[in-house]
Structure formats: C-alpha cells, structure tokens
Design a protein around this motif. Structure first.
Motif, PDB file in Angstrom:
ATOM      1  N   GLY A 177      38.682  44.076  36.322  1.00  0.00           N
ATOM      2  CA  GLY A 177      39.602  44.580  37.332  1.00  0.00           C
ATOM      3  C   GLY A 177      40.544  43.501  37.825  1.00  0.00           C
ATOM      4  O   GLY A 177      40.824  42.522  37.132  1.00  0.00           O
ATOM      5  N   SER A 178      41.003  43.673  39.046  1.00  0.00           N
ATOM      6  CA  SER A 178      41.968  42.754  39.637  1.00  0.00           C
ATOM      7  C   SER A 178      41.499  42.364  41.039  1.00  0.00           C
ATOM      8  O   SER A 178      40.470  42.843  41.502  1.00  0.00           O
ATOM      9  CB  SER A 178      43.334  43.426  39.721  1.00  0.00           C
ATOM     10  OG  SER A 178      43.249  44.538  40.613  1.00  0.00           O
ATOM     11  N   LYS A 179      42.275  41.528  41.717  1.00  0.00           N
ATOM     12  CA  LYS A 179      41.910  41.137  43.082  1.00  0.00           C
ATOM     13  C   LYS A 179      41.907  42.330  44.022  1.00  0.00           C
ATOM     14  O   LYS A 179      41.104  42.409  44.938  1.00  0.00           O
ATOM     15  CB  LYS A 179      42.856  40.060  43.602  1.00  0.00           C
ATOM     16  CG  LYS A 179      42.620  38.714  42.987  1.00  0.00           C
ATOM     17  CD  LYS A 179      43.488  37.665  43.631  1.00  0.00           C
ATOM     18  CE  LYS A 179      43.195  36.309  43.001  1.00  0.00           C
ATOM     19  NZ  LYS A 179      43.899  35.218  43.643  1.00  0.00           N
ATOM     20  N   THR A 180      42.808  43.277  43.791  1.00  0.00           N
ATOM     21  CA  THR A 180      42.882  44.439  44.662  1.00  0.00           C
ATOM     22  C   THR A 180      41.923  45.543  44.241  1.00  0.00           C
ATOM     23  O   THR A 180      41.595  46.413  45.039  1.00  0.00           O
ATOM     24  CB  THR A 180      44.317  45.003  44.698  1.00  0.00           C
ATOM     25  OG1 THR A 180      44.711  45.326  43.366  1.00  0.00           O
ATOM     26  CG2 THR A 180      45.267  43.998  45.325  1.00  0.00           C
ATOM     27  N   ASN A 181      41.469  45.518  42.996  1.00  0.00           N
ATOM     28  CA  ASN A 181      40.545  46.534  42.497  1.00  0.00           C
ATOM     29  C   ASN A 181      39.472  45.848  41.644  1.00  0.00           C
ATOM     30  O   ASN A 181      39.433  46.011  40.437  1.00  0.00           O
ATOM     31  CB  ASN A 181      41.308  47.582  41.685  1.00  0.00           C
ATOM     32  CG  ASN A 181      40.463  48.798  41.408  1.00  0.00           C
ATOM     33  OD1 ASN A 181      39.425  48.998  42.018  1.00  0.00           O
ATOM     34  ND2 ASN A 181      40.910  49.606  40.462  1.00  0.00           N
ATOM     35  N   PRO A 182      38.576  45.066  42.310  1.00  0.00           N
ATOM     36  CA  PRO A 182      37.610  44.268  41.555  1.00  0.00           C
ATOM     37  C   PRO A 182      36.457  45.108  41.021  1.00  0.00           C
ATOM     38  O   PRO A 182      36.138  46.167  41.546  1.00  0.00           O
ATOM     39  CB  PRO A 182      37.115  43.261  42.590  1.00  0.00           C
ATOM     40  CG  PRO A 182      37.223  44.003  43.885  1.00  0.00           C
ATOM     41  CD  PRO A 182      38.451  44.877  43.738  1.00  0.00           C
ATOM     42  N   GLY A 183      35.843  44.589  39.992  1.00  0.00           N
ATOM     43  CA  GLY A 183      34.658  45.207  39.432  1.00  0.00           C
ATOM     44  C   GLY A 183      33.828  44.156  38.732  1.00  0.00           C
ATOM     45  O   GLY A 183      34.278  43.035  38.505  1.00  0.00           O
ATOM     46  N   VAL A 184      32.627  44.502  38.396  1.00  0.00           N
ATOM     47  CA  VAL A 184      31.754  43.593  37.666  1.00  0.00           C
ATOM     48  C   VAL A 184      30.900  44.426  36.712  1.00  0.00           C
ATOM     49  O   VAL A 184      30.409  45.495  37.074  1.00  0.00           O
ATOM     50  CB  VAL A 184      30.887  42.738  38.623  1.00  0.00           C
ATOM     51  CG1 VAL A 184      29.960  43.587  39.460  1.00  0.00           C
ATOM     52  CG2 VAL A 184      30.121  41.679  37.871  1.00  0.00           C
ATOM     53  N   LEU A 185      30.793  43.950  35.482  1.00  0.00           N
ATOM     54  CA  LEU A 185      29.941  44.568  34.471  1.00  0.00           C
ATOM     55  C   LEU A 185      28.680  43.729  34.384  1.00  0.00           C
ATOM     56  O   LEU A 185      28.753  42.511  34.200  1.00  0.00           O
ATOM     57  CB  LEU A 185      30.648  44.603  33.115  1.00  0.00           C
ATOM     58  CG  LEU A 185      29.799  45.058  31.934  1.00  0.00           C
ATOM     59  CD1 LEU A 185      29.413  46.524  32.085  1.00  0.00           C
ATOM     60  CD2 LEU A 185      30.534  44.822  30.633  1.00  0.00           C
ATOM     61  N   ILE A 186      27.534  44.361  34.529  1.00  0.00           N
ATOM     62  CA  ILE A 186      26.256  43.652  34.509  1.00  0.00           C
ATOM     63  C   ILE A 186      25.371  44.299  33.457  1.00  0.00           C
ATOM     64  O   ILE A 186      25.204  45.521  33.438  1.00  0.00           O
ATOM     65  CB  ILE A 186      25.566  43.704  35.879  1.00  0.00           C
ATOM     66  CG1 ILE A 186      26.466  43.026  36.904  1.00  0.00           C
ATOM     67  CG2 ILE A 186      24.196  43.051  35.826  1.00  0.00           C
ATOM     68  CD1 ILE A 186      26.211  43.443  38.298  1.00  0.00           C
ATOM     69  N   ILE A 187      24.817  43.464  32.590  1.00  0.00           N
ATOM     70  CA  ILE A 187      23.915  43.942  31.544  1.00  0.00           C
ATOM     71  C   ILE A 187      22.577  43.257  31.744  1.00  0.00           C
ATOM     72  O   ILE A 187      22.476  42.031  31.672  1.00  0.00           O
ATOM     73  CB  ILE A 187      24.475  43.643  30.140  1.00  0.00           C
ATOM     74  CG1 ILE A 187      25.825  44.324  29.960  1.00  0.00           C
ATOM     75  CG2 ILE A 187      23.474  44.073  29.070  1.00  0.00           C
ATOM     76  CD1 ILE A 187      26.563  43.913  28.711  1.00  0.00           C
ATOM     77  N   ASP A 188      21.546  44.039  32.016  1.00  0.00           N
ATOM     78  CA  ASP A 188      20.193  43.516  32.146  1.00  0.00           C
ATOM     79  C   ASP A 188      19.561  43.443  30.760  1.00  0.00           C
ATOM     80  O   ASP A 188      19.717  44.362  29.951  1.00  0.00           O
ATOM     81  CB  ASP A 188      19.331  44.425  33.017  1.00  0.00           C
ATOM     82  CG  ASP A 188      19.706  44.373  34.478  1.00  0.00           C
ATOM     83  OD1 ASP A 188      20.384  43.408  34.880  1.00  0.00           O
ATOM     84  OD2 ASP A 188      19.312  45.290  35.220  1.00  0.00           O
ATOM     85  N   ILE A 189      18.839  42.361  30.501  1.00  0.00           N
ATOM     86  CA  ILE A 189      18.151  42.183  29.230  1.00  0.00           C
ATOM     87  C   ILE A 189      16.658  42.163  29.517  1.00  0.00           C
ATOM     88  O   ILE A 189      16.174  41.355  30.328  1.00  0.00           O
ATOM     89  CB  ILE A 189      18.612  40.893  28.530  1.00  0.00           C
ATOM     90  CG1 ILE A 189      20.124  40.992  28.297  1.00  0.00           C
ATOM     91  CG2 ILE A 189      17.845  40.666  27.237  1.00  0.00           C
ATOM     92  CD1 ILE A 189      20.785  39.738  27.862  1.00  0.00           C
ATOM     93  N   SER A 190      15.935  43.037  28.860  1.00  0.00           N
ATOM     94  CA  SER A 190      14.509  43.180  29.146  1.00  0.00           C
ATOM     95  C   SER A 190      13.705  42.002  28.624  1.00  0.00           C
ATOM     96  O   SER A 190      14.087  41.330  27.657  1.00  0.00           O
ATOM     97  CB  SER A 190      13.966  44.469  28.526  1.00  0.00           C
ATOM     98  OG  SER A 190      13.853  44.330  27.121  1.00  0.00           O
ATOM     99  N   LYS A 191      12.589  41.777  29.271  1.00  0.00           N
ATOM    100  CA  LYS A 191      11.667  40.727  28.832  1.00  0.00           C
ATOM    101  C   LYS A 191      11.191  41.020  27.412  1.00  0.00           C
ATOM    102  O   LYS A 191      11.100  40.115  26.583  1.00  0.00           O
ATOM    103  CB  LYS A 191      10.487  40.652  29.805  1.00  0.00           C
ATOM    104  CG  LYS A 191       9.488  39.584  29.481  1.00  0.00           C
ATOM    105  CD  LYS A 191       8.387  39.530  30.527  1.00  0.00           C
ATOM    106  CE  LYS A 191       7.373  38.458  30.194  1.00  0.00           C
ATOM    107  NZ  LYS A 191       6.312  38.377  31.204  1.00  0.00           N
TER     108      LYS A 191
END
Length: 161
Positions: free
Chosen positions: A63-77
């Motif tokens: 995204g951008s400063k005005t429309n931020p986002g974050v993609l998070i991927i969990d990795i299993s044990k």
C-alpha cells in the motif's frame, strides 16, 4: 491458508498504528524488505491465534502512506521440521533452527543445550557479528571433549529487497 481482512474488524489505520508501536511487531515496518520474526502478539490478538500456531512469520509492507497494509505469512513448526529432516548430515547429527528471539526447533538426537555452549555464545557476540557479516560460520568446535562440525547461517542474511 487463511486470509483475513482486518478492515472489517477494526479501523485499518488504528490497526497499523497498533502494530507500529508494538514492541514485538514494530520491526516489520523498518523498511521495504521482507521481515522475518518469531512472534506477533498484536496480530494474534486480532486473529485469535497464539504463538504455538506458527514457528516464524514473514511480512512485507504494502500500500501507501495514506492506505497502508501488511502481508503476513505464518510458517508452521511442522513445515520447518519437515524441511530440516530432509537435511542429512550423517549419524548422530542434529539440525537446529534458532530465531533471533531464541525460539528453537530441533531435529536429531542431540541433547546439547546449544544456546548455552561457548561456541554459540561467541557466535552471538557483537564481535562475531561484525567479523561474520555474511552470516555464515563453518568450523570445528569442541563440546564435552569431542569435536563437532558446526555450520550456521544467520536468517537475517536471507533478507530480500
């Protein structure tokens, strides 16, 4: 794979700000590269997960400063264990996956308390970090009067920009 849009659960800006000030998650906003971490308690709270549900995660800002986002991927044990079991270093070998927060995943039969060995302690010292800026260490070490081959590479050396 689970996809969750937190936009409907909370104000997006409030959630991003909450992550940015979190002691455990603020580093994921330090740059534009992929960030690897061990814990994300703020995200766990919103997703109703716990640190036992994943071993590590990777994240990237979008995204951008005005429309931020974050993609998070969990990795299993289990995914990490399965990968580690494919590494065959011979009889009596062990493979350790240690996060910067000292979260340990191990395969093999070793009873070595790796974090408390002299060779691991010297590896994590600031002098060793400076001397080995590529993150790779391969050397013979002595443990209980026996020689072992110690090979390690810091996960931080795998940053992708």
């Amino acid at each position: 794979m689970t996809t969750v849009n937190l936009y409907n659960r909370t104000s997006e800006a409030t959630f991003i700000e909450e992550l940015k000030v979190s002691e455990d998650e603020a580093d994921m906003f330090a740059g534009s590269s992929i960030y690897w971490g061990s814990y994300h308690p703020t995200i766990d709270k919103h997703l109703e997960t716990t640190e036992d549900d994943y071993a590590v995660y990777c994240s990237i800002m979008s995204g951008s400063k005005t429309n931020p986002g974050v993609l998070i991927i969990d990795i299993s044990k289990q995914a990490i264990i399965d990968l580690m079991k494919q590494m065959d270093f011979g009889e009596n070998s062990s493979v350790f996956f240690i996060t910067p927060e000292n979260r340990i995943i191990q395969t093999g039969t070793s009873s070595i308390d790796l974090l408390n060995t002299d060779f691991y302690q010297s590896l994590t010292s600031s002098e060793a970090a400076t001397a080995n800026d590529n993150g790779l260490v391969a050397e013979y070490v002595k443990y209980n009067n026996e020689d072992y081959y110690f090979l390690t590479e810091a996960i931080s050396s795998f940053h992708i920009n």
